[in-house]
Write a protein that holds these residues in place. Structure first.
Motif, mmCIF file in Angstrom:
data_model
loop_
_atom_site.group_PDB
_atom_site.id
_atom_site.type_symbol
_atom_site.label_atom_id
_atom_site.label_comp_id
_atom_site.label_asym_id
_atom_site.label_seq_id
_atom_site.Cartn_x
_atom_site.Cartn_y
_atom_site.Cartn_z
ATOM 1 N N MET A 92 0.788 -1.353 0.095
ATOM 2 C CA MET A 92 -0.037 -0.022 0.046
ATOM 3 C C MET A 92 0.915 1.282 -0.099
ATOM 4 O O MET A 92 1.718 1.438 0.681
ATOM 5 N N LYS A 114 0.922 2.075 -7.083
ATOM 6 C CA LYS A 114 0.564 1.140 -8.094
ATOM 7 C C LYS A 114 -0.392 1.912 -9.292
ATOM 8 O O LYS A 114 -0.161 1.757 -10.260
ATOM 9 N N ASP A 170 -8.924 -2.656 -7.006
ATOM 10 C CA ASP A 170 -9.772 -2.350 -5.887
ATOM 11 C C ASP A 170 -11.201 -1.667 -6.159
ATOM 12 O O ASP A 170 -12.147 -1.908 -5.932
ATOM 13 N N PHE A 210 -13.431 -10.002 1.798
ATOM 14 C CA PHE A 210 -12.915 -9.121 0.634
ATOM 15 C C PHE A 210 -11.911 -9.881 -0.190
ATOM 16 O O PHE A 210 -11.789 -9.776 -1.589
ATOM 17 N N ARG A 211 -11.085 -10.960 0.341
ATOM 18 C CA ARG A 211 -10.325 -11.512 -0.286
ATOM 19 C C ARG A 211 -10.989 -12.699 -1.216
ATOM 20 O O ARG A 211 -10.223 -12.744 -2.560
ATOM 21 N N GLY A 246 -4.205 -4.691 -5.521
ATOM 22 C CA GLY A 246 -4.455 -4.378 -4.269
ATOM 23 C C GLY A 246 -3.053 -4.900 -3.443
ATOM 24 O O GLY A 246 -2.543 -6.130 -3.817
ATOM 25 N N GLY A 247 -2.376 -4.190 -2.449
ATOM 26 C CA GLY A 247 -1.220 -4.790 -1.821
ATOM 27 C C GLY A 247 -1.112 -6.295 -1.305
ATOM 28 O O GLY A 247 -0.228 -6.783 -1.306
ATOM 29 N N GLY A 248 -2.614 -6.688 -0.958
ATOM 30 C CA GLY A 248 -2.306 -8.195 -0.302
ATOM 31 C C GLY A 248 -2.835 -9.008 -1.447
ATOM 32 O O GLY A 248 -3.188 -10.132 -1.136
ATOM 33 N N ARG A 284 -7.680 3.281 4.617
ATOM 34 C CA ARG A 284 -6.956 1.618 4.397
ATOM 35 C C ARG A 284 -7.439 0.787 5.558
ATOM 36 O O ARG A 284 -6.605 0.851 6.483
ATOM 37 N N PRO A 285 -8.318 -0.023 5.221
ATOM 38 C CA PRO A 285 -8.737 -0.748 6.617
ATOM 39 C C PRO A 285 -7.485 -1.650 7.412
ATOM 40 O O PRO A 285 -7.886 -1.352 8.613
ATOM 41 N N LEU A 286 -6.754 -2.068 6.743
ATOM 42 C CA LEU A 286 -5.748 -2.675 7.357
ATOM 43 C C LEU A 286 -4.572 -1.897 8.257
ATOM 44 O O LEU A 286 -3.807 -2.223 8.758
ATOM 45 N N ARG A 329 4.976 -10.373 2.998
ATOM 46 C CA ARG A 329 4.833 -10.504 1.528
ATOM 47 C C ARG A 329 5.929 -10.358 0.452
ATOM 48 O O ARG A 329 5.978 -10.625 -0.591
#
Ligand code: S3P
Length: 188
Positions: free
Chosen positions: A24, A28, A47, A70-71, A95-97, A135-137, A157
């Motif tokens: 994040m 990107k 996203d 979400f995933r 997205g970053g994840g 950003r929720p995380l 990651r």
């Protein structure tokens, strides 16, 4: 089937699909949009695509349905975009994840020319703190705690980004245009 430069052929049609991965705040979406303008092809932000599909914002999905939901959506949309065939050329900002899922890693490795945009945690933290996106995380973290959170995500990651990407670009101190120029010089 792979290759931005068209070194491979799918059903007689050249398929050119680039995916950008990275943590994040690394840029990107900005780099993806600029790259798509250079190549005059479509740009998709994963996203935004998920939000349109679910008819909810990302924070709303996390809040109402949870990260697992979400995933699942993230995987469904990546799978669908990976299956787009024919003469569709595309730059995708993920997205970053996205690399959290083994299925996504396999898609990014096999169906896309994947580029890892990388930056150190301090740079990411400064960018994230300047940015108004929710950003929720990261919502619960600030200052030192934000840096520690980013360090944890980075170590979790890093190997996955490395594994799926054909190219890694250090974006620290580079503008969006400079990143694009750098990628073009690499011959993507
Ligand atoms: C996430 C990154 C976000 C978004 C979601 C989860 C992550 O995208 O997909 O909040 O797990 O790193 P950006 O990397 O575009 O902020």
């Amino acid at each position: 089937m792979i290759g931005w430069k068209g070194e491979c052929v799918n059903g007689g049609v050249l398929v050119r699909k680039i995916a950008l991965v990275g943590l994040m705040g690394v840029g990107k979406s900005s780099v993806g949009r600029a790259l798509s303008q250079v190549f005059r092809c479509s740009f998709v932000d994963l996203d935004n695509d998920i939000e349109a599909f679910a008819n909810k914002s990302i924070p709303q999905i996390f809040r109402e349905d949870g990260e697992t939901a979400f995933r699942t959506l993230e995987h469904q949309r990546l799978q669908t975009l990976s299956e787009v065939r024919g003469d569709v050329e595309m730059v995708l900002a993920t997205g970053g994840g996205v690399v959290e899922s083994p299925e996504n890693r396999s898609l990014l490795q096999n169906e896309w020319y994947t580029i890892w945009l990388d930056a150190d945690v301090e740079t990411l933290a400064e960018r994230i703190q300047r940015d108004s996106s929710v950003r929720p995380l990261l919502q619960a973290y600030q200052d030192l705690a934000l840096r520690q959170r980013l360090r944890d995500l980075y170590s979790r990651r890093e190997l996955w980004y490395k594994h799926v990407a054909r190219v890694r670009v250090q974006v620290v101190d580079l503008t969006v245009d400079e990143v694009v120029q750098h990628l073009l010089r690499l011959g993507i």
